[in-house]
Design an enzyme around this catalytic site. Sequence first.
Site, mmCIF file in Angstrom:
data_model
loop_
_atom_site.group_PDB
_atom_site.id
_atom_site.type_symbol
_atom_site.label_atom_id
_atom_site.label_comp_id
_atom_site.label_asym_id
_atom_site.label_seq_id
_atom_site.Cartn_x
_atom_site.Cartn_y
_atom_site.Cartn_z
ATOM 1 N N SER A 7 0.843 -1.199 0.000
ATOM 2 C CA SER A 7 0.000 0.000 0.000
ATOM 3 C C SER A 7 0.879 1.249 0.000
ATOM 4 O O SER A 7 1.663 1.476 0.926
ATOM 5 C CB SER A 7 -0.890 0.001 1.241
ATOM 6 O OG SER A 7 -1.409 1.297 1.430
ATOM 7 N N HIS A 32 -1.428 -1.246 -4.257
ATOM 8 C CA HIS A 32 -2.645 -0.793 -3.578
ATOM 9 C C HIS A 32 -2.550 0.717 -3.334
ATOM 10 O O HIS A 32 -1.565 1.208 -2.784
ATOM 11 C CB HIS A 32 -2.776 -1.541 -2.247
ATOM 12 C CG HIS A 32 -4.023 -1.260 -1.489
ATOM 13 N ND1 HIS A 32 -5.212 -1.933 -1.714
ATOM 14 C CD2 HIS A 32 -4.293 -0.376 -0.488
ATOM 15 C CE1 HIS A 32 -6.148 -1.480 -0.891
ATOM 16 N NE2 HIS A 32 -5.619 -0.530 -0.129
ATOM 17 N N ASP A 34 -4.521 4.054 -1.747
ATOM 18 C CA ASP A 34 -5.585 4.485 -0.834
ATOM 19 C C ASP A 34 -6.011 5.915 -1.131
ATOM 20 O O ASP A 34 -5.230 6.851 -0.969
ATOM 21 C CB ASP A 34 -5.091 4.397 0.614
ATOM 22 C CG ASP A 34 -4.922 2.959 1.039
ATOM 23 O OD1 ASP A 34 -5.914 2.213 0.981
ATOM 24 O OD2 ASP A 34 -3.801 2.575 1.419
ATOM 25 N N MET A 36 -8.387 8.880 -0.019
ATOM 26 C CA MET A 36 -9.165 9.337 1.146
ATOM 27 C C MET A 36 -9.575 10.791 0.957
ATOM 28 O O MET A 36 -8.795 11.599 0.447
ATOM 29 C CB MET A 36 -8.329 9.224 2.418
ATOM 30 C CG MET A 36 -7.759 7.849 2.661
ATOM 31 S SD MET A 36 -6.927 7.759 4.252
ATOM 32 C CE MET A 36 -6.209 6.112 4.158
ATOM 33 N N HIS A 65 -8.384 1.834 -3.810
ATOM 34 C CA HIS A 65 -9.306 1.680 -2.682
ATOM 35 C C HIS A 65 -9.910 3.050 -2.360
ATOM 36 O O HIS A 65 -9.228 3.908 -1.800
ATOM 37 C CB HIS A 65 -8.494 1.109 -1.495
ATOM 38 C CG HIS A 65 -9.258 0.929 -0.237
ATOM 39 N ND1 HIS A 65 -8.640 0.636 0.966
ATOM 40 C CD2 HIS A 65 -10.588 0.991 0.049
ATOM 41 C CE1 HIS A 65 -9.542 0.530 1.917
ATOM 42 N NE2 HIS A 65 -10.735 0.741 1.384
ATOM 43 N N MET A 67 -11.840 5.441 -0.336
ATOM 44 C CA MET A 67 -12.433 5.738 0.980
ATOM 45 C C MET A 67 -13.002 7.148 0.902
ATOM 46 O O MET A 67 -12.468 8.086 1.497
ATOM 47 C CB MET A 67 -11.369 5.593 2.075
ATOM 48 C CG MET A 67 -11.043 4.142 2.379
ATOM 49 S SD MET A 67 -9.462 3.952 3.230
ATOM 50 C CE MET A 67 -8.373 3.925 1.828
ATOM 51 N N MET A 136 -11.698 -4.758 5.715
ATOM 52 C CA MET A 136 -10.844 -3.871 6.512
ATOM 53 C C MET A 136 -10.603 -4.527 7.866
ATOM 54 O O MET A 136 -11.548 -4.819 8.601
ATOM 55 C CB MET A 136 -11.509 -2.511 6.722
ATOM 56 C CG MET A 136 -11.557 -1.604 5.500
ATOM 57 S SD MET A 136 -9.962 -1.307 4.699
ATOM 58 C CE MET A 136 -8.974 -0.654 6.046
ATOM 59 N N ASP A 174 -6.991 -5.835 4.477
ATOM 60 C CA ASP A 174 -6.275 -4.552 4.507
ATOM 61 C C ASP A 174 -6.256 -3.976 5.925
ATOM 62 O O ASP A 174 -7.298 -3.696 6.504
ATOM 63 C CB ASP A 174 -7.014 -3.594 3.552
ATOM 64 C CG ASP A 174 -6.305 -2.264 3.372
ATOM 65 O OD1 ASP A 174 -5.189 -2.098 3.892
ATOM 66 O OD2 ASP A 174 -6.890 -1.390 2.696
HETATM 67 C C1 DX5 Z 1 -5.992 2.147 5.776
HETATM 68 C C2 DX5 Z 1 -5.653 1.774 4.358
HETATM 69 C C3 DX5 Z 1 -4.598 0.753 4.235
HETATM 70 C C4 DX5 Z 1 -3.272 1.104 4.855
HETATM 71 C C5 DX5 Z 1 -2.757 -0.147 5.497
HETATM 72 O O1 DX5 Z 1 -7.145 2.878 5.809
HETATM 73 O O2 DX5 Z 1 -6.789 1.303 3.678
HETATM 74 O O3 DX5 Z 1 -4.420 0.326 2.887
HETATM 75 O O4 DX5 Z 1 -2.311 1.581 3.954
HETATM 76 O O5 DX5 Z 1 -1.629 0.148 6.208
HETATM 77 P P1 DX5 Z 1 -0.957 -0.872 7.207
HETATM 78 O O6 DX5 Z 1 -0.580 -2.076 6.395
HETATM 79 O O7 DX5 Z 1 0.228 -0.122 7.728
HETATM 80 O O8 DX5 Z 1 -1.956 -1.201 8.266
HETATM 81 ZN ZN ZN Z 2 -6.442 0.365 1.619
#
Ligand code: DX5
Ligand code: ZN
Length: 219
Positions: A7, A32, A34, A36, A65, A67, A136, A174
């Site tokens: 990620s 991956h 993220d 947000m 992903h 969010m 999650m 994740d």
């Molecule tokens: C959190 C993200 C993850 C995050 C995971 O909201 O969706 O993808 O990067 O990070 P680690 O592996 O450090 O928990």
């Molecule tokens: Zn993620």
Amino acid sequence: MTLIAPSLLSADFGKLSEEVKLAEEAGADIIHIDVMDGLFVPNITIGPLVVEAVKKSTNLPLDVHLMIVNPDKFIEQFIEAGADILTVHVEVSLHLHRTIWSIKEKGIKAGVSLNPATPIYSLEEIIKDLDLILIMSVNPGFGGQSFIPASIDKIKRTKRLINKNKSNTLIEVDGGVKISNAKEIAKAGADILVMGSEFFGQKDYKKFMKKLREKLNEN
Ligand code: DX5
Ligand code: ZN
């Protein structure tokens, strides 16, 4: 084989392109990303422009992903930017079936993510349409949090639901995935492991991937 998806949230954003290339060289399977929006989760990260830049740095599939509170509004932009898998959260999707098909119609894979408190039965009616379920195992928003132990049972129940429906849906997990719990998570039914802080916290990604694969292949 269990697929590994580093990620980018934990990568060095000052040299993102290099980080992506190093992850690919190390043997990662998927990147991956993220996204947000500061509304669905208490953090803001990246948008389609960065996805487009990452696309130019790698041949690996991009797993985006979302969010964000209004995924429908941005689906097209992220697909144009180069997403190969686009995942939305069930908690913000009023018309999930429509959303999923609007992704699949564009020729890429569609995923749905569940927060830790969201039950898997919310996906029962749509499971056959899903390419991927993203479980999650932390509350979304930040990297580096601890894996919520109850996620193991949730993964097992998700796997049962998929098998019962004879669906090909993949399970991605994740949050808080480490070399120490990877095997247990894979055994519970995960096909794809997302790793942020654990992966990008390593000095040598290649060495780490080798160790991780060995761990996953142990009986
Ligand atoms: C959190 C993200 C993850 C995050 C995971 O909201 O969706 O993808 O990067 O990070 P680690 O592996 O450090 O928990
Ligand atoms: Zn993620």
